[in-house]
Write a protein that holds these residues in place. Structure first.
Motif, short mmCIF file in Angstrom:
data_model
loop_
_atom_site.label_atom_id
_atom_site.label_comp_id
_atom_site.label_asym_id
_atom_site.label_seq_id
_atom_site.Cartn_x
_atom_site.Cartn_y
_atom_site.Cartn_z
N LEU A 21 3.18 26.06 -29.35
CA LEU A 21 3.70 25.19 -30.55
C LEU A 21 4.93 24.48 -30.52
O LEU A 21 5.03 23.57 -30.79
N HIS A 22 5.92 25.55 -30.15
CA HIS A 22 7.34 25.15 -30.34
C HIS A 22 8.26 25.29 -29.26
O HIS A 22 9.41 24.94 -29.43
N GLY A 23 7.64 25.71 -28.13
CA GLY A 23 8.58 26.02 -27.07
C GLY A 23 9.29 27.14 -27.07
O GLY A 23 10.60 27.07 -26.21
N HIS A 24 9.18 28.19 -27.62
CA HIS A 24 9.84 29.35 -27.81
C HIS A 24 9.48 30.24 -26.40
O HIS A 24 8.45 30.14 -25.99
N TYR A 25 10.55 30.71 -25.88
CA TYR A 25 10.53 31.61 -24.66
C TYR A 25 10.01 32.91 -25.14
O TYR A 25 10.39 33.68 -26.06
N VAL A 26 8.98 33.38 -24.44
CA VAL A 26 8.43 34.80 -24.65
C VAL A 26 8.19 35.40 -23.30
O VAL A 26 8.28 35.06 -22.22
N THR A 27 8.08 36.85 -23.51
CA THR A 27 8.39 37.83 -22.65
C THR A 27 6.74 38.06 -22.09
O THR A 27 6.72 38.66 -20.87
N LEU A 28 5.83 37.84 -22.88
CA LEU A 28 4.36 38.11 -22.45
C LEU A 28 4.18 39.66 -22.37
O LEU A 28 3.31 39.93 -21.49
N THR A 29 5.04 40.41 -22.92
CA THR A 29 4.65 41.84 -22.73
C THR A 29 3.65 42.50 -23.85
O THR A 29 3.56 43.64 -23.57
N ASN A 30 3.51 41.84 -24.58
CA ASN A 30 2.58 42.35 -25.95
C ASN A 30 1.07 41.64 -25.83
O ASN A 30 0.49 41.62 -26.98
#
Length: 140
Positions: A21-30
């Motif tokens: 939605l907002h272009g936040h970078y995430v680690t995809l660890t969860n």
């Protein structure tokens, strides 16, 4: 996080929905299985993923998460689903620079055209940092 800041800053925002939605970078660890299903079903694309390093042991050390999944497997799955990804590598001197950085970039390029971009940014270290890493440039 420094003390006495806005309460909202202390909320962990590693949520793939904010990424979409907002272009936040995430680690995809969860991600749970239901998260993977939702990403595929709703074709949540593009996602913004903070890779740090493609070598699992280096990435786990940087994230301080010994159970972080293999990012290359996750990116392969996203590509197979037709999800586009913008990536970033947060460079921490002595941990994921040099040969580790070169390998990560080479690994990410293999996912073109699904990996649309690779941003390389310096780690931001403040006086509140507690983990002993050094900034990319020495303090003045």
């Amino acid at each position: 996080m420094a003390p006495r800041m806005r309460r909202t800053l202390y909320i962990k925002d590693d949520d793939y929905r904010y990424s979409f939605l907002h272009g936040h970078y995430v680690t995809l660890t969860n991600l749970a299985e239901s998260d993977y299903e939702r990403i595929e079903r709703q074709h949540l694309s593009p996602l913004y993923v903070s890779v740090h390093a493609t070598e699992p042991d280096v990435r786990r050390r940087l994230l301080r998460n010994p159970s972080a999944p293999d990012i290359l497997e996750q990116l392969r799955w996203l590509a197979d689903c037709g999800i586009e990804v913008h990536t970033q590598i947060v460079v921490t001197p002595g941990l994921n620079d040099g040969l580790h950085l070169e390998r990560s970039v080479r690994d990410l390029v293999q996912f073109w055209p699904h990996v649309r971009s690779v941003s390389i940014v310096p780690v931001g270290i403040t006086r509140h940092h507690k983990h002993g890493e050094r900034p990319n440039t020495p303090p003045r």
